[in-house]
Design an enzyme around this catalytic site. Structure first.
Site, PDB file in Angstrom:
ATOM      1  NE  ARG A 116      36.693 -14.249  24.286  1.00 19.83           N
ATOM      2  CZ  ARG A 116      35.719 -14.759  23.547  1.00 19.83           C
ATOM      3  NH1 ARG A 116      35.903 -15.907  22.947  1.00 19.83           N
ATOM      4  NH2 ARG A 116      34.577 -14.132  23.398  1.00 19.83           N
ATOM      5  CG  HIS A 163      21.473 -13.095  42.082  1.00 20.90           C
ATOM      6  ND1 HIS A 163      21.206 -13.453  40.793  1.00 20.90           N
ATOM      7  CD2 HIS A 163      20.802 -11.930  42.285  1.00 20.90           C
ATOM      8  CE1 HIS A 163      20.410 -12.558  40.242  1.00 20.90           C
ATOM      9  NE2 HIS A 163      20.150 -11.607  41.132  1.00 20.90           N
ATOM     10  CE  LYS A 219      16.373  -8.993  31.099  1.00 24.78           C
ATOM     11  NZ  LYS A 219      16.743  -8.428  32.408  1.00 24.78           N
ATOM     12  CG  ASP A 235      17.703 -13.891  32.162  1.00 25.62           C
ATOM     13  OD1 ASP A 235      18.863 -14.219  32.464  1.00 25.62           O
ATOM     14  OD2 ASP A 235      17.226 -12.759  32.399  1.00 25.62           O
ATOM     15  CG  HIS A 274      16.801 -16.072  39.094  1.00 31.21           C
ATOM     16  ND1 HIS A 274      17.976 -16.513  39.671  1.00 31.21           N
ATOM     17  CD2 HIS A 274      17.183 -15.151  38.173  1.00 31.21           C
ATOM     18  CE1 HIS A 274      18.998 -15.896  39.113  1.00 31.21           C
ATOM     19  NE2 HIS A 274      18.542 -15.069  38.194  1.00 31.21           N
ATOM     20  CE  LYS A 333      20.783 -16.394  35.635  1.00 32.14           C
ATOM     21  NZ  LYS A 333      19.858 -15.705  34.815  1.00 32.14           N
ATOM     22  CD  GLU A 345      14.866  -7.663  35.522  1.00 30.02           C
ATOM     23  OE1 GLU A 345      15.861  -7.317  36.158  1.00 30.02           O
ATOM     24  OE2 GLU A 345      14.928  -8.380  34.513  1.00 30.02           O
ATOM     25  CE  LYS A 400      16.812 -10.968  43.746  1.00 28.89           C
ATOM     26  NZ  LYS A 400      17.059  -9.544  43.582  1.00 28.89           N
TER      27      LYS A 400
HETATM   28  N1  LIG Z   1      24.620 -10.130  33.775  1.00 29.34           N
HETATM   29  C1  LIG Z   1      23.698 -10.457  34.681  1.00 29.34           C
HETATM   30  O1  LIG Z   1      22.856  -9.647  35.137  1.00 29.34           O
HETATM   31  C2  LIG Z   1      23.658 -11.841  35.184  1.00 29.34           C
HETATM   32  C3  LIG Z   1      24.322 -12.846  34.529  1.00 29.34           C
HETATM   33  N2  LIG Z   1      24.273 -14.113  35.012  1.00 29.34           N
HETATM   34  C4  LIG Z   1      24.973 -15.198  34.329  1.00 29.34           C
HETATM   35  O2  LIG Z   1      26.360 -14.909  34.247  1.00 29.34           O
HETATM   36  C5  LIG Z   1      26.909 -15.474  33.066  1.00 29.34           C
HETATM   37  C6  LIG Z   1      27.697 -14.400  32.334  1.00 29.34           C
HETATM   38  O3  LIG Z   1      26.788 -13.391  31.960  1.00 29.34           O
HETATM   39  P1  LIG Z   1      27.239 -11.918  31.583  1.00 29.34           P
HETATM   40  O4  LIG Z   1      28.336 -11.437  32.440  1.00 29.34           O
HETATM   41  O5  LIG Z   1      25.999 -11.141  31.492  1.00 29.34           O
HETATM   42  O6  LIG Z   1      27.834 -12.146  30.106  1.00 29.34           O
HETATM   43  P2  LIG Z   1      28.885 -11.218  29.340  1.00 29.34           P
HETATM   44  O7  LIG Z   1      28.826 -11.650  27.920  1.00 29.34           O
HETATM   45  O8  LIG Z   1      28.691  -9.791  29.688  1.00 29.34           O
HETATM   46  O9  LIG Z   1      30.287 -11.639  29.982  1.00 29.34           O
HETATM   47  C7  LIG Z   1      30.960 -12.812  29.703  1.00 29.34           C
HETATM   48  C8  LIG Z   1      32.440 -12.507  29.715  1.00 29.34           C
HETATM   49  O10 LIG Z   1      33.122 -13.738  29.481  1.00 29.34           O
HETATM   50  C9  LIG Z   1      34.121 -13.478  28.519  1.00 29.34           C
HETATM   51  N3  LIG Z   1      34.460 -14.687  27.808  1.00 29.34           N
HETATM   52  C10 LIG Z   1      33.727 -15.333  26.863  1.00 29.34           C
HETATM   53  N4  LIG Z   1      34.400 -16.404  26.420  1.00 29.34           N
HETATM   54  C11 LIG Z   1      35.575 -16.428  27.089  1.00 29.34           C
HETATM   55  C12 LIG Z   1      36.686 -17.293  27.072  1.00 29.34           C
HETATM   56  N5  LIG Z   1      36.748 -18.355  26.262  1.00 29.34           N
HETATM   57  N6  LIG Z   1      37.727 -17.032  27.896  1.00 29.34           N
HETATM   58  C13 LIG Z   1      37.686 -15.958  28.744  1.00 29.34           C
HETATM   59  N7  LIG Z   1      36.669 -15.098  28.786  1.00 29.34           N
HETATM   60  C14 LIG Z   1      35.617 -15.337  27.986  1.00 29.34           C
HETATM   61  C15 LIG Z   1      33.509 -12.462  27.599  1.00 29.34           C
HETATM   62  O11 LIG Z   1      34.512 -11.853  26.831  1.00 29.34           O
HETATM   63  P3  LIG Z   1      34.179 -11.327  25.346  1.00 29.34           P
HETATM   64  O12 LIG Z   1      33.539  -9.999  25.566  1.00 29.34           O
HETATM   65  O13 LIG Z   1      35.493 -11.283  24.709  1.00 29.34           O
HETATM   66  O14 LIG Z   1      33.245 -12.317  24.727  1.00 29.34           O
HETATM   67  C16 LIG Z   1      32.867 -11.530  28.623  1.00 29.34           C
HETATM   68  O15 LIG Z   1      33.785 -10.608  29.126  1.00 29.34           O
HETATM   69  C17 LIG Z   1      25.726 -16.037  32.289  1.00 29.34           C
HETATM   70  O16 LIG Z   1      25.666 -17.429  32.525  1.00 29.34           O
HETATM   71  C18 LIG Z   1      24.511 -15.353  32.895  1.00 29.34           C
HETATM   72  O17 LIG Z   1      23.361 -16.159  32.879  1.00 29.34           O
HETATM   73  C19 LIG Z   1      23.607 -14.405  36.163  1.00 29.34           C
HETATM   74  C20 LIG Z   1      22.939 -13.449  36.867  1.00 29.34           C
HETATM   75  C21 LIG Z   1      22.880 -12.086  36.405  1.00 29.34           C
HETATM   76  O1  LIG Z   2      19.912 -13.332  36.749  1.00 28.59           O
HETATM   77  C1  LIG Z   2      19.386 -12.304  36.393  1.00 28.59           C
HETATM   78  O2  LIG Z   2      18.857 -11.485  37.321  1.00 28.59           O
HETATM   79  C2  LIG Z   2      18.640 -10.115  37.037  1.00 28.59           C
HETATM   80  C3  LIG Z   2      17.660  -9.606  38.091  1.00 28.59           C
HETATM   81  O3  LIG Z   2      18.162  -9.772  39.379  1.00 28.59           O
HETATM   82  P1  LIG Z   2      18.535  -8.518  40.315  1.00 28.59           P
HETATM   83  O4  LIG Z   2      18.823  -9.150  41.607  1.00 28.59           O
HETATM   84  O5  LIG Z   2      19.735  -7.900  39.677  1.00 28.59           O
HETATM   85  O6  LIG Z   2      17.375  -7.594  40.313  1.00 28.59           O
HETATM   86  C4  LIG Z   2      18.079  -9.921  35.646  1.00 28.59           C
HETATM   87  O7  LIG Z   2      18.040  -8.545  35.339  1.00 28.59           O
HETATM   88  C5  LIG Z   2      18.959 -10.623  34.633  1.00 28.59           C
HETATM   89  O8  LIG Z   2      18.361 -10.568  33.345  1.00 28.59           O
HETATM   90  C6  LIG Z   2      19.139 -12.071  34.979  1.00 28.59           C
HETATM   91  O9  LIG Z   2      20.127 -12.664  34.132  1.00 28.59           O
END
Ligand SMILES: NC(=O)C1=CN([C@@H]2O[C@H](COP(=O)(O)OP(=O)(O)OC[C@H]3O[C@@H](n4cnc5c(N)ncnc54)[C@H](OP(=O)(O)O)[C@@H]3O)[C@@H](O)[C@H]2O)C=CC1
Ligand SMILES: O=C1O[C@H](COP(=O)(O)O)[C@@H](O)[C@H](O)[C@H]1O
Length: 452
Positions: free
Chosen positions: A45, A163, A323, A220, A225, A133, A201, A167
Site C-alpha cells: 500500500r 518455512h 518469545k 504463531d 510449525h 501461515k 527464541e 529447515k
Molecule cells: N514476520 C515473520 O517473521 C513471519 C511472518 N509470517 C507470516 O507472514 C504474514 C505477514 O507477516 P508480516 O510480514 O510479519 O506482517 P507485516 O504486518 O510486517 O507485513 C504485512 C504487509 O502487508 C501490507 N498490507 C496489509 N494490507 C495490505 C493490502 N490490503 N494491500 C497491500 N498490502 C497490504 C502491510 O502494509 P501496511 O504496513 O500498510 O499495513 C505490510 O507491509 C503473516 O501471515 C505471518 O504469519 C510467517 C513466518 C514468519
Molecule cells: O513463523 C515464524 O517463525 C519465526 C521463527 O522462525 P526462524 O526460522 O526465523 O527462526 C518466529 O520468530 C516468528 O514469530 C514466526 O511468525
C-alpha cells in the site's frame, strides 16, 4: 513436466516477512546451484519508486550476493496498490510474464479479502497461490479459506508455505529416521518415554503487534510449525518422499494426534514481563507498542499431545514455543525409557538418556552410558555428537525453490492445515474458559518457574 514459475508477485512487499525472510531466502536460492531467474514484482500500500524497491531488494540480497541475484533485483518492479482491490491485482498480473506465483505475505485477515477479490478476475493460466501461515484463524475459517481457494485454483496450484518444512534439520528427520537402522527402531512407545519439540527464541515482539497480538505463541508457532515437525518426527516410514507419500504420511499422523487431556488443560500459557536479554532491556509485552493487554495474548505456550496409534500409544508429546526467553533452545528431544534390567553391580549416573536433534545449530546428540575409565563398573554418560550441516539454502530458500519449480512436496496440504487447527481447538477453548492461567515470566528468563 510442470512449467516453471516465471514471475513472483509478492503482496505485502513492504512487510517484515518480505524483508527479513522472503527476500533473503530468494537471495540464497539465486546464489545457489539451484537458482534460476525470476521476474520479481512487489505490491504494497505504501508509496515507493521502482528504484527504492530495487534498493530494498538489493539490501536484502546483500548477505548472499550473486550475479543472478543482482540481475533479478535490478529488473524487479514495485506497484503501489491495495491487494484487496481487484483492479490493483489485475495491474500486477498485467505486469507479469509467463507462469505466475502470487505470494500472500499478508496478515491472515487481509489474505481472505484478497481471495475474495481474486474471485472477480480471470486469473493467469496456471497461477500458483503461495499462502503464508497461519491458514485461517481457526478450523472454521481455515475450512472456509480452503473452500474459497479451491473454487479458484486446484490444490496442486496452492502452495501453503511453512518455512519449518524448509529447515535443513527438519528435512533431516527423514534421512535420520528412515535411512538408519540405529535410529528408526528406537522411535516407538516401547523405547520412548517422552518427546519434546521446543522452539524458544530470544526474539521478542519486534514491532509485530499488528499480527502477533491477535495470534499469540500457540497460533504463531505451534499451530503450524511445531505440529509439522511433530508429524515428521512421528510419522510412519513413507514408501517415497514424493508429495503424495510424504504429505499423506504426515496427514495420517496428525489425524491420530489429540490433546493429552481431552479438555485442553494439558497446557500452559505465559506472557513476558520486563527484563533483559543479552544486555538488551525489554519492556513488558503489555507495554509494547500496539499491544492490547485486554486480549490476554500469550508469548509462551506449551501443550501436551497424544498420538493415538500402535506406535505411540501412551507417549506424551510436549510442544513448546516462547518469545523473549533468555537462551534460545530449538530442538527435538526424545527421552528414552530406562533399560528393562540393569545388570546388578553396574551403577552410575541417574537421569534420562536422550536423543537431541537441534534445529539451530543443526546438530544431533545421543547420550550413551559406558563403563567408566576408573572403575569399569561405575557407568559414565558420554555424548555421541554429529554436525548435521546447515544446508545450502535457507529455510525460505528451500520452500521458494519448491514453489518456483512447481513441486508441492514442501507445501502444507489443505487437509493438513485443517488438522492442525482441529488439534489445537481444545486448548484454545480451555484458555478462553479461563481454565489455564496466564503466567508471567521475566524477559530473559527460562519461562515461569512454576512450570518446571
Ligand atoms: N514476520 C515473520 O517473521 C513471519 C511472518 N509470517 C507470516 O507472514 C504474514 C505477514 O507477516 P508480516 O510480514 O510479519 O506482517 P507485516 O504486518 O510486517 O507485513 C504485512 C504487509 O502487508 C501490507 N498490507 C496489509 N494490507 C495490505 C493490502 N490490503 N494491500 C497491500 N498490502 C497490504 C502491510 O502494509 P501496511 O504496513 O500498510 O499495513 C505490510 O507491509 C503473516 O501471515 C505471518 O504469519 C510467517 C513466518 C514468519
Ligand atoms: O513463523 C515464524 O517463525 C519465526 C521463527 O522462525 P526462524 O526460522 O526465523 O527462526 C518466529 O520468530 C516468528 O514469530 C514466526 O511468525
Amino acid at each position: 513436466m510442470t512449467e516453471r514459475i516465471e514471475t513472483l508477485i509478492i503482496l505485502g512487499a513492504g512487510g517484515d516477512l518480505t524483508s527479513r525472510l522472503l527476500l533473503p531466502g530468494l537471495a540464497s536460492l539465486l546464489a545457489s546451484t539451484r537458482g534460476e531467474s525470476v521476474h520479481l514484482i512487489g505490491v504494497d500500500r505504501g508509496e515507493m519508486t521502482d528504484a527504492a524497491w530495487t534498493s530494498r531488494v538489493t539490501d536484502a540480497f546483500e548477505a548472499q550476493k550473486s550475479a543472478l541475484g543482482t540481475s533479478v533485483a535490478e529488473a524487479s518492479v514495485y506497484l503501489q496498490g491495495d491487494a484487496t482491490n481487484a483492479d490493483d491485482l489485475q495491474r500486477a498480473f498485467a505486469a507479469a510474464t509467463g507462469r505466475v506465483a502470487l505470494y500472500f505475505a499478508l496478515p491472515p485477515a487481509v489474505t481472505i479479502l484478497v481471495v475474495k477479490a481474486l474471485a472477480k478476475l480471470d486469473l493467469p493460466k496456471g497461477i500458483v497461490f503461495a499462502l503464508e501461515k497461519p491458514f485461517g484463524t481457526d478450523l472454521a475459517t481455515a475450512k472456509a479459506l480452503n473452500r474459497r481457494v479451491e473454487k479458484l485454483v486446484p490444490e496442486e496450484q496452492v502452495f501453503r508455505v511453512d518455512h519449518f518444512l524448509g529447515k535443513s534439520t527438519v528435512l533431516n528427520l527423514l534421512g535420520l529416521r528412515f535411512a538408519n537402522r540405529i535410529i528408526e527402531p528406537l522411535f516407538s512407545a516401547s523405547n520412548v518415554e517422552k518427546v519434546e519439540i521446543v522452539f524458544d527464541e530470544q526474539l521478542a515482539l519486534e514491532g509485530r503487534a499488528g499480527y502477533y497480538d491477535k495470534a499469540g505463541a500457540l497460533v504463531d508457532m505451534i499451530q503450524s510449525h511445531l505440529l509439522l515437525v511433530l508429524a515428521l518426527t512421528a510419522m510412519e516410514p513413507p514408501a517415497s518422499v514424493d508429495a503424495d507419500d510424504l504429505r499423506g504420511g504426515m496427514a495420517q499422523l496428525l489425524r491420530a494426534t489429540r490433546s493429552w487431556e481431552k479438555d485442553g488443560t494439558s497446557s500452559h500459557r505465559g506472557r513476558y514481563t520486563a527484563g533483559t536479554i543479552a544486555g538488551r532491556e525489554l519492556p513488558a509485552y503489555t507495554d509494547e507498542q500496539g499491544v492490547d493487554p485486554e486480549l490476554g495474548t500469550e508469548t509462551l505456550a506449551e501443550v501436551v499431545l497424544a498420538v493415538d496409534n500402535w506406535r505411540w500409544a501412551g507417549v506424551p508429546f510436549v510442544l513448546r514455543s516462547g518469545k523473549a526467553i533468555g537462551a534460545a533452545r530449538q530442538e527435538i528431544v526424545v527421552t528414552l525409557r530406562d533399560v528393562p534390567h540393569l545388570p546388578v553391580g553396574l551403577h552410575g549416573p541417574k537421569g534420562p538418556v536422550q536423543l537431541r536433534i537441534s534445529m539451530k545449530p543443526a546438530t544431533l546428540e545421543l547420550d550413551l552410558m559406558v563403563n567408566g575409565e576408573d572403575d569399569p563398573f561405575e557407568l559414565e554418560r558420554v555424548v555421541l555428537a554429529a554436525d548435521l550441516g546447515a544446508g545450502e539454502l535457507s529455510a525460505y530458500g528451500e520452500v521458494l525453490a519448491g514453489l518456483l519449480d512447481g513441486d508441492p512436496t514442501l507445501s502444507v496440504r489443505g487437509d493438513v492445515a485443517e488438522e492442525c487447527w482441529r488439534i489445537l481447538a481444545p486448548f484454545v477453548a480451555a484458555w478462553k474458559r479461563g481454565d489455564v492461567p496466564l503466567d508471567g515470566y521475566a524477559a530473559g528468563s527460562t519461562g515461569p518457574t512454576s512450570w518446571s
